[in-house]
Design a protein around this motif. Structure first.
Motif, PDB file in Angstrom:
ATOM      1  N   UNK A   1       0.832  -1.211   0.000  1.00 15.37           N
ATOM      2  CA  UNK A   1       0.000   0.000   0.000  1.00 15.37           C
ATOM      3  C   UNK A   1       0.868   1.262   0.000  1.00 15.37           C
ATOM      4  N   UNK A   2       1.877   1.285   0.841  1.00 14.73           N
ATOM      5  CA  UNK A   2       2.739   2.469   0.930  1.00 14.73           C
ATOM      6  C   UNK A   2       3.530   2.680  -0.361  1.00 14.73           C
ATOM      7  N   UNK A   3       3.953   1.602  -0.994  1.00 11.50           N
ATOM      8  CA  UNK A   3       4.664   1.735  -2.265  1.00 11.50           C
ATOM      9  C   UNK A   3       3.752   2.324  -3.337  1.00 11.50           C
ATOM     10  N   UNK A   4       2.491   1.904  -3.364  1.00 14.28           N
ATOM     11  CA  UNK A   4       1.537   2.465  -4.330  1.00 14.28           C
ATOM     12  C   UNK A   4       1.313   3.945  -4.044  1.00 14.28           C
ATOM     13  N   UNK A   5       1.128   4.279  -2.774  1.00 15.47           N
ATOM     14  CA  UNK A   5       0.897   5.685  -2.408  1.00 15.47           C
ATOM     15  C   UNK A   5       2.087   6.575  -2.741  1.00 15.47           C
ATOM     16  N   UNK A   6       3.283   6.004  -2.720  1.00 15.52           N
ATOM     17  CA  UNK A   6       4.465   6.805  -3.055  1.00 15.52           C
ATOM     18  C   UNK A   6       4.825   6.686  -4.539  1.00 15.52           C
ATOM     19  N   UNK A   7       3.865   6.165  -5.322  1.00 17.23           N
ATOM     20  CA  UNK A   7       3.973   6.059  -6.779  1.00 17.23           C
ATOM     21  C   UNK A   7       5.083   5.116  -7.241  1.00 17.23           C
ATOM     22  N   UNK A   8       5.373   4.107  -6.433  1.00 24.07           N
ATOM     23  CA  UNK A   8       6.306   3.050  -6.807  1.00 24.07           C
ATOM     24  C   UNK A   8       5.507   1.806  -7.183  1.00 24.07           C
ATOM     25  N   UNK A   9       4.674   1.966  -8.209  1.00 28.62           N
ATOM     26  CA  UNK A   9       3.742   0.918  -8.604  1.00 28.62           C
ATOM     27  C   UNK A   9       4.456  -0.372  -8.999  1.00 28.62           C
ATOM     28  N   UNK A  10       5.552  -0.257  -9.716  1.00 24.06           N
ATOM     29  CA  UNK A  10       6.283  -1.460 -10.143  1.00 24.06           C
ATOM     30  C   UNK A  10       6.825  -2.230  -8.942  1.00 24.06           C
TER      31      UNK A  10
ATOM     32  N   UNK B   1      -6.325  -2.571  -7.708  1.00 25.67           N
ATOM     33  CA  UNK B   1      -6.706  -1.976  -8.992  1.00 25.67           C
ATOM     34  C   UNK B   1      -5.551  -1.175  -9.587  1.00 25.67           C
ATOM     35  N   UNK B   2      -4.787  -0.522  -8.741  1.00 27.10           N
ATOM     36  CA  UNK B   2      -3.687   0.309  -9.228  1.00 27.10           C
ATOM     37  C   UNK B   2      -2.492  -0.513  -9.715  1.00 27.10           C
ATOM     38  N   UNK B   3      -2.320  -1.715  -9.195  1.00 23.96           N
ATOM     39  CA  UNK B   3      -1.173  -2.530  -9.621  1.00 23.96           C
ATOM     40  C   UNK B   3      -1.556  -3.677 -10.552  1.00 23.96           C
ATOM     41  N   UNK B   4      -2.850  -3.882 -10.789  1.00 26.12           N
ATOM     42  CA  UNK B   4      -3.329  -5.018 -11.578  1.00 26.12           C
ATOM     43  C   UNK B   4      -2.652  -5.112 -12.944  1.00 26.12           C
ATOM     44  N   UNK B   5      -2.560  -4.014 -13.680  1.00 18.84           N
ATOM     45  CA  UNK B   5      -1.986  -4.052 -15.026  1.00 18.84           C
ATOM     46  C   UNK B   5      -0.473  -4.257 -15.010  1.00 18.84           C
ATOM     47  N   UNK B   6       0.164  -3.882 -13.925  1.00 21.92           N
ATOM     48  CA  UNK B   6       1.625  -3.961 -13.844  1.00 21.92           C
ATOM     49  C   UNK B   6       2.091  -5.349 -13.398  1.00 21.92           C
TER      50      UNK B   6
ATOM     51  N   UNK C   1       0.004 -15.402  -2.717  1.00 22.96           N
ATOM     52  CA  UNK C   1      -0.883 -16.316  -1.966  1.00 22.96           C
ATOM     53  C   UNK C   1      -1.168 -15.819  -0.544  1.00 22.96           C
ATOM     54  N   UNK C   2      -0.162 -15.243   0.092  1.00 20.81           N
ATOM     55  CA  UNK C   2      -0.361 -14.759   1.462  1.00 20.81           C
ATOM     56  C   UNK C   2      -1.133 -13.444   1.505  1.00 20.81           C
ATOM     57  N   UNK C   3      -1.016 -12.642   0.432  1.00 23.86           N
ATOM     58  CA  UNK C   3      -1.608 -11.304   0.445  1.00 23.86           C
ATOM     59  C   UNK C   3      -3.011 -11.240  -0.150  1.00 23.86           C
ATOM     60  N   UNK C   4      -3.427 -12.292  -0.854  1.00 28.69           N
ATOM     61  CA  UNK C   4      -4.790 -12.293  -1.406  1.00 28.69           C
ATOM     62  C   UNK C   4      -5.794 -12.140  -0.269  1.00 28.69           C
ATOM     63  N   UNK C   5      -6.683 -11.200  -0.425  1.00 29.20           N
ATOM     64  CA  UNK C   5      -7.705 -10.967   0.587  1.00 29.20           C
ATOM     65  C   UNK C   5      -7.278  -9.991   1.670  1.00 29.20           C
ATOM     66  N   UNK C   6      -5.994  -9.603   1.683  1.00 28.97           N
ATOM     67  CA  UNK C   6      -5.511  -8.662   2.704  1.00 28.97           C
ATOM     68  C   UNK C   6      -5.283  -7.273   2.113  1.00 28.97           C
ATOM     69  N   UNK C   7      -4.681  -7.225   0.918  1.00 31.20           N
ATOM     70  CA  UNK C   7      -4.420  -5.939   0.278  1.00 31.20           C
ATOM     71  C   UNK C   7      -5.743  -5.331  -0.175  1.00 31.20           C
ATOM     72  N   UNK C   8      -5.887  -4.056   0.077  1.00 30.31           N
ATOM     73  CA  UNK C   8      -7.121  -3.342  -0.262  1.00 30.31           C
ATOM     74  C   UNK C   8      -7.406  -3.412  -1.766  1.00 30.31           C
ATOM     75  N   UNK C   9      -8.683  -3.497  -2.104  1.00 31.62           N
ATOM     76  CA  UNK C   9      -9.101  -3.595  -3.506  1.00 31.62           C
ATOM     77  C   UNK C   9      -8.630  -2.390  -4.308  1.00 31.62           C
ATOM     78  N   UNK C  10      -8.657  -1.198  -3.701  1.00 33.51           N
ATOM     79  CA  UNK C  10      -8.222   0.009  -4.423  1.00 33.51           C
ATOM     80  C   UNK C  10      -6.736  -0.060  -4.780  1.00 33.51           C
ATOM     81  N   UNK C  11      -5.943  -0.673  -3.924  1.00 39.00           N
ATOM     82  CA  UNK C  11      -4.510  -0.840  -4.187  1.00 39.00           C
ATOM     83  C   UNK C  11      -4.317  -1.861  -5.299  1.00 39.00           C
TER      84      UNK C  11
ATOM     85  N   UNK D   1       5.680  -5.959  -7.778  1.00 33.99           N
ATOM     86  CA  UNK D   1       6.667  -7.026  -7.609  1.00 33.99           C
ATOM     87  C   UNK D   1       6.574  -7.649  -6.218  1.00 33.99           C
ATOM     88  N   UNK D   2       6.433  -6.811  -5.204  1.00 37.30           N
ATOM     89  CA  UNK D   2       6.290  -7.316  -3.843  1.00 37.30           C
ATOM     90  C   UNK D   2       5.012  -8.141  -3.715  1.00 37.30           C
ATOM     91  N   UNK D   3       3.930  -7.643  -4.275  1.00 35.10           N
ATOM     92  CA  UNK D   3       2.665  -8.375  -4.231  1.00 35.10           C
ATOM     93  C   UNK D   3       2.798  -9.710  -4.965  1.00 35.10           C
TER      94      UNK D   3
END
Length: 148
Positions: free
Chosen positions: A16-25, A48-53, A36-46, A29-31
């Protein structure tokens, strides 16, 4: 990431913090590494911002890793790895080490506790055909290994 030590909530916060600081890539990569561990934990809005990357990011090579995968294997037989556990084996190690034209040295110790009285302190001394392992935290080994 290393400091998260498997804490999924902390990893999700990092994404989340990487997305907010515009480090989408970097966030993608971290996601991707921990999906498997982060599915269901990371916010949907976050997400959406990294889905294409996510599909385009590839991990960069480990710059601290070995250049050849063969470096990850020890080309010695197990009997060539010698645990120095008494005065006699310390003298043997000293004899072998002094006659070798090339030595490798590695020291490791526990980061917890007292630096002067560590619970883990390992000295590894290697020649081209042998490795000597010395437990430096043992009181009875301080004298025998002083010449090493």
């Amino acid at each position: 990431e290393d400091y998260a030590n498997g804490d999924c909530q902390l990893l999700a916060l990092c994404v989340t913090q990487l997305v907010r600081s515009e480090n989408t890539s970097k966030a993608a990569l971290l996601y991707k590494r921990h999906q498997p561990e982060l599915d269901g934990i990371v916010e949907a809005s976050v997400l959406r911002q990294i889905r294409d990357v996510i599909s385009t990011v590839e991990p960069s090579p480990d710059i601290f890793g070995p250049a050849k995968s063969s470096a990850l294997s020890l080309p010695l037989l197990e009997e060539k790895v010698i645990f120095v556990e008494d005065a006699e084996s310390a003298k043997h190690a000293e004899h072998v080490l002094r006659s070798s034209p090339l030595l490798g040295i590695d020291l490791e110790w526990g980061s917890q506790g007292d630096w002067l009285q560590p619970s883990l302190a390992l000295m590894q001394l290697a020649t081209s055909d042998r490795v000597f392992l010395v437990d430096l935290s043992r009181d009875d080994m301080r004298g025998p290994v002083s010449s090493l």
